[in-house]
Scaffold this active site. Sequence first.
Site, short mmCIF file in Angstrom:
data_model
loop_
_atom_site.label_atom_id
_atom_site.label_comp_id
_atom_site.label_asym_id
_atom_site.label_seq_id
_atom_site.Cartn_x
_atom_site.Cartn_y
_atom_site.Cartn_z
N LYS A 67 0.82 -1.20 0.00
CA LYS A 67 0.00 0.00 0.00
C LYS A 67 0.86 1.26 0.00
O LYS A 67 0.42 2.32 -0.42
CB LYS A 67 -0.87 0.01 1.28
N GLU A 132 7.59 2.48 -5.98
CA GLU A 132 7.71 2.09 -4.57
C GLU A 132 7.79 3.32 -3.68
O GLU A 132 8.23 4.38 -4.12
CB GLU A 132 9.04 1.34 -4.41
N ASP A 133 7.43 3.15 -2.42
CA ASP A 133 7.59 4.25 -1.47
C ASP A 133 9.03 4.33 -0.96
O ASP A 133 9.62 5.40 -0.90
CB ASP A 133 6.61 4.12 -0.29
N ILE A 135 13.02 2.16 -0.48
CA ILE A 135 13.96 1.05 -0.55
C ILE A 135 14.77 1.11 0.74
O ILE A 135 15.41 2.12 1.02
CB ILE A 135 14.93 1.16 -1.76
N ASP A 136 14.71 0.05 1.52
CA ASP A 136 15.43 0.01 2.80
C ASP A 136 16.63 -0.91 2.61
O ASP A 136 17.68 -0.50 2.14
CB ASP A 136 14.46 -0.46 3.88
N GLY A 138 16.69 -3.21 0.40
CA GLY A 138 16.69 -3.54 -1.03
C GLY A 138 16.28 -4.98 -1.29
O GLY A 138 16.11 -5.39 -2.43
N THR A 140 13.41 -6.59 -0.55
CA THR A 140 12.06 -6.71 -1.12
C THR A 140 12.09 -6.45 -2.62
O THR A 140 11.54 -7.21 -3.41
CB THR A 140 11.11 -5.70 -0.45
N LYS A 164 16.72 4.52 1.82
CA LYS A 164 17.29 4.69 3.15
C LYS A 164 18.79 4.39 3.12
O LYS A 164 19.20 3.43 2.47
CB LYS A 164 16.58 3.73 4.11
N VAL A 186 10.58 6.09 9.00
CA VAL A 186 9.77 7.23 8.56
C VAL A 186 8.35 6.80 8.23
O VAL A 186 8.11 5.68 7.80
CB VAL A 186 10.41 7.94 7.34
N ASP A 192 3.72 3.53 6.34
CA ASP A 192 3.05 3.17 7.58
C ASP A 192 3.99 2.56 8.62
O ASP A 192 5.11 2.16 8.32
CB ASP A 192 1.97 2.12 7.30
N1 HPA Z 1 8.94 3.42 7.00
C1 HPA Z 1 7.89 2.74 6.50
N2 HPA Z 1 8.02 1.59 5.83
C2 HPA Z 1 9.27 1.12 5.68
C3 HPA Z 1 10.40 1.80 6.16
C4 HPA Z 1 10.23 3.01 6.87
O1 HPA Z 1 11.18 3.66 7.35
N3 HPA Z 1 11.49 1.06 5.82
C5 HPA Z 1 11.00 -0.01 5.14
N4 HPA Z 1 9.68 0.02 5.04
MG MG Z 2 5.71 -0.44 3.39
#
Ligand code: HPA
Ligand code: MG
Length: 218
Positions: A67, A132-133, A135-136, A138, A140, A164, A186, A192
């Site tokens: 989402k 995408e919202d 990439i943490d 990576g 996923t 990130k 964040v 979320d």
């Molecule tokens: N916030 C929300 N969703 C996330 C984050 C984050 O910092 N990192 C990976 N998914």
């Molecule tokens: Mg998410």
Amino acid sequence: MAKSFIRIDDNDHGYALAQFCIPKHYEEDLDHVLIPAGLINDRTERIARDIVEDFGHEPIVGLCVLKGGYKFFTDLVDKIQILNRNSRQSVQLAVDFIRLKSYVNDSSTGSIEVIGGDNLENLKGKNVLVVEDIIDTGRTMKQLLELLESVGPKSVKVASLLVKRTKDNVGYRPDYIGFEVPNLFVVGYALDFNEYFRDLTHICVINENGKKKYSTKS
Ligand code: HPA
Ligand code: MG
């Protein structure tokens, strides 16, 4: 061609909550505003332009990762439509959605699960733009890209609003990046924490109180 992005430094503490309009129900749960909605809007406008210029006359399918990606996706699509109707260059755009699950509380569960969306087979032979919202690590995105490759698209590019800075990154960088952010959790603008904070306009850093209040006890 490597694209530029806005880098938010580790010692940049953004803006005090009191300087912006924050819903009352989240006032106690946030540390600061990291990226105000207006800045997200302006940056999205430029990414839309880059996409239209890069894809030229090839039709694309925008694949929204739900989402968290929904706000960035709809705003990006709006801006591409504005460019399309106001210039002699335009990119034909179809939309598609996928829903993945990989996070509980503030950590990744390690593997992705597709829990909804259109049939991926529809992407065969298409130019796919994954939206995408964040990439943490990576992980996923790497798994999603493997999944997409298995249906034989013509090309795949990724636009992520945020990346990130984390030592855990598996080395993945998207093609289009809005902002590179510090290694903090964040929320807001559809990002979320256990389904909360999607109804927050600005991208903010959650505080310990917020994490505690909305944690999923396991
Ligand atoms: N916030 C929300 N969703 C996330 C984050 C984050 O910092 N990192 C990976 N998914
Ligand atoms: Mg998410």
